[in-house]
Design an enzyme around this catalytic site. Structure first.
Site, PDB file in Angstrom:
ATOM      1  N   SER A  64      13.879 -55.504 -58.733  1.00 28.60           N
ATOM      2  CA  SER A  64      12.705 -54.718 -58.326  1.00 28.60           C
ATOM      3  C   SER A  64      11.588 -55.524 -57.683  1.00 28.60           C
ATOM      4  O   SER A  64      10.683 -54.947 -57.078  1.00 28.60           O
ATOM      5  CB  SER A  64      12.142 -53.949 -59.528  1.00 28.60           C
ATOM      6  OG  SER A  64      12.974 -52.869 -59.856  1.00 28.60           O
ATOM      7  N   LYS A  67      10.836 -54.790 -54.082  1.00 31.03           N
ATOM      8  CA  LYS A  67      10.041 -53.629 -53.663  1.00 31.03           C
ATOM      9  C   LYS A  67       8.725 -54.042 -53.007  1.00 31.03           C
ATOM     10  O   LYS A  67       8.241 -53.376 -52.086  1.00 31.03           O
ATOM     11  CB  LYS A  67       9.753 -52.730 -54.869  1.00 31.03           C
ATOM     12  CG  LYS A  67      10.986 -52.143 -55.529  1.00 31.03           C
ATOM     13  CD  LYS A  67      10.639 -51.451 -56.836  1.00 31.03           C
ATOM     14  CE  LYS A  67      11.855 -50.908 -57.539  1.00 31.03           C
ATOM     15  NZ  LYS A  67      11.534 -50.329 -58.871  1.00 31.03           N
ATOM     16  N   TYR A 190      19.056 -49.945 -50.414  1.00 32.16           N
ATOM     17  CA  TYR A 190      18.239 -50.197 -51.604  1.00 32.16           C
ATOM     18  C   TYR A 190      18.995 -51.085 -52.593  1.00 32.16           C
ATOM     19  O   TYR A 190      18.450 -52.064 -53.126  1.00 32.16           O
ATOM     20  CB  TYR A 190      17.844 -48.880 -52.264  1.00 32.16           C
ATOM     21  CG  TYR A 190      17.110 -49.056 -53.567  1.00 32.16           C
ATOM     22  CD1 TYR A 190      15.823 -49.593 -53.603  1.00 32.16           C
ATOM     23  CD2 TYR A 190      17.711 -48.710 -54.778  1.00 32.16           C
ATOM     24  CE1 TYR A 190      15.151 -49.772 -54.811  1.00 32.16           C
ATOM     25  CE2 TYR A 190      17.049 -48.881 -55.984  1.00 32.16           C
ATOM     26  CZ  TYR A 190      15.772 -49.410 -55.994  1.00 32.16           C
ATOM     27  OH  TYR A 190      15.117 -49.597 -57.186  1.00 32.16           O
ATOM     28  N   TYR A 242       4.667 -51.297 -64.096  1.00 29.92           N
ATOM     29  CA  TYR A 242       5.084 -50.002 -64.617  1.00 29.92           C
ATOM     30  C   TYR A 242       4.147 -49.512 -65.721  1.00 29.92           C
ATOM     31  O   TYR A 242       2.931 -49.539 -65.575  1.00 29.92           O
ATOM     32  CB  TYR A 242       6.539 -50.061 -65.106  1.00 29.92           C
ATOM     33  CG  TYR A 242       7.492 -50.605 -64.083  1.00 29.92           C
ATOM     34  CD1 TYR A 242       7.588 -50.045 -62.814  1.00 29.92           C
ATOM     35  CD2 TYR A 242       8.313 -51.698 -64.368  1.00 29.92           C
ATOM     36  CE1 TYR A 242       8.472 -50.540 -61.865  1.00 29.92           C
ATOM     37  CE2 TYR A 242       9.202 -52.196 -63.425  1.00 29.92           C
ATOM     38  CZ  TYR A 242       9.274 -51.610 -62.176  1.00 29.92           C
ATOM     39  OH  TYR A 242      10.136 -52.112 -61.246  1.00 29.92           O
TER      40      TYR A 242
END
Length: 338
Positions: A64, A67, A190, A242
Site C-alpha cells: 500500500s 498508493k 493495482y 488508516y
C-alpha cells in the site's frame, strides 16, 4: 566519530529487534512467507546522506505504500481539480480494505489511501494499453528509487488469485459510476503496483524526494511537480495510517504511509525521508516495530509537524558527530531505570 543519529538508530534497533508482538500478514499467501525477524531502519537526508541499520537491503513488496506515489502520478496526469472529482481526500476512520463507505451518494471513494480509492486512482493512470500504463508506472517508480524496479510475479499472481474483496470493491464502484473501463485491467495494474520489489533504503530515498519538494536527493531528478507534493503529503498525513491516523498524528505527527508487507515510510518536510521494514503487524495493519521506532525518532528529534513549525526540530544536531549526543529520553513504553 559516528553521528548521533546513527548511534540512535542502532539503539532503537537493539531495543526493538526482539519484540515479538504482531502477526505477519497472511491474507495474501505470498506475504505469509515473510520472515518476522527481518528489521531495518533507514534515514535519507535531502543531500543524499544515508543512516541505516539492520536488513536495509532486504527486498520486499511495496504494497500500500505504492498508493502515495501513484496518487502523485495521477495528479500530474489529471491535475488537482479533475482528480478530486474522482477520488476524495476525507479520512474514513475505517480499515484499509473497508467497503462500507461505497455508496451512491458520494460517487467517489473517500481517499486514495484506502483500497477502494487506490483502485480508482490506478484506473485513471493514462496510457493506450495495459502495457503502456504499466511501463509508465514502472518508469515513475524508477525515478523515485534511482534504479530499475521490478514486479514480483509470485506476489502479483497471489494477489490476483485471492483479491476477491478488491474485485468486489471495483465492481461496486463500476456500478456506482465511480470508475470506468475494463475492471480486470485496472485490478491487474493495482496488484502489480503493490507487488513492486523495494528495500527499506529505497523507501527512505523515495520519502526523501517528497521531503525535498519532489526532487530526488541523489540524482537531482525531478520526480513530482512541487505544486503536487503538498497535496500528496496532506493526504498521507490525514489518511496514510488508516484508522490509526489520529493517534499517529498525535504521537508522531508527520506524513506517513504503511504497507502490509511491513514497510512504513514517513516524510519530514525539508529534513529527511525515513523508512522502517518489519513484517509483524498490529490490528490496524501497521508495522509494530515501525510504530515504536517512529515515535522514538519524533520524540528525540522534534519531528512532529508542530515541533517543526515552532522551530523545535533538532534533526540537524543529530547529523554531525561533534554536536550534541542523543538526549537519553526513555524510549516509548520502555521502563525508566530506577
Amino acid at each position: 566519530m559516528v553521528p548521533p543519529i546513527q548511534s540512535f538508530l542502532e539503539t532503537l534497533y537493539q531495543e526493538y529487534r526482539d519484540l515479538t508482538a504482531g502477526q505477519v500478514a497472511s491474507y495474501i499467501p505470498e506475504l505469509a512467507k515473510a520472515d518476522a525477524r527481518k528489521f531495518a531502519i533507514s534515514v535519507v537526508t535531502l543531500d543524499g546522506r544515508m543512516f541505516q541499520v539492520g536488513d536495509f537491503q532486504q527486498e520486499f513488496t511495496i504494497q500500500s505504500i505504492s498508493k502515495v506515489f501513484v496518487y502523485g502520478m495521477a495528479m500530474e496526469d489529471w491535475g488537482r481539480d479533475r482528480l478530486l472529482e474522482k477520488v476524495g481526500v476525507e479520512p474514513t476512520g475505517d480499515p484499509f480494505n473497508s467497503h462500507i463507505r461505497l455508496d451512491e451518494t458520494s460517487h467517489r471513494p473517500d481517499n486514495p489511501m484506502i483500497n477502494a480509492g487506490a483502485i480508482a486512482t490506478t484506473s485513471l493512470i493514462k496510457g493506450d494499453t495495459p502495457t503502456e500504463r504499466l511501463n509508465r508506472m514502472l518508469a515513475m517508480f524508477q525515478r523515485y528509487v534511482g534504479r530499475d524496479v521490478y514486479v514480483d510475479i509470485s506476489t502479483f499472481l497471489s494477489e490476483k488469485a485471492t483479491g476477491h474483496r478488491n474485485r468486489a470493491m471495483a465492481h461496486l464502484m463500476l456500478n456506482f459510476g465511480m470508475i470506468n473501463g475494463d475492471i480486470e485491467e485496472a485490478l491487474d495494474l493495482y496488484f502489480q503496483q503493490c507487488a513492486l520489489l523495494v528495500t527499506c533504503q529505497d523507501l527512505a530515498t523515495m520519502a526523501a524526494a517528497l521531503a525535498n519538494q519532489g526532487k530526488h536527493p541523489i540524482t537531482g531528478q525531478r520526480v513530482l511537480q512541487p505544486e503536487y507534493v503538498r497535496d500528496v503529503l496532506s493526504v498521507m498525513y490525514t489518511c496514510g495510517m488508516y484508522n490509526f491516523a489520529g493517534e499517529w498524528a498525535f504521537r508522531v505527527g508527520i506524513p506517513a504511509k504503511s504497507g502490509v508487507s511491513g514497510g512504513l515510510i514517513a516524510v519530514v518536510p525539508n529534513q529527511a525521508g525515513i523508512a522502517v521494514f518489519s513484517p509483524p503487524l498490529d490490528e490496524h495493519g501497521n508495522s509494530v516495530r515501525g510504530l515504536k521506532v517512529f515515535e522514538a525518532l519524533s520524540q528525540e528529534y522534534g519531528f512532529h509537524m508542530f515541533d517543526l513549525s515552532m522551530g523545535h526540530c533538532r534533526f540537524h544536531q543529530g547529523l554531525t558527530a561533534d554536536l550534541v549526543e542523543p538526549t537519553g529520553r526513555p524510549l516509548p513504553n520502555t521502563p525508566t531505570p530506577s
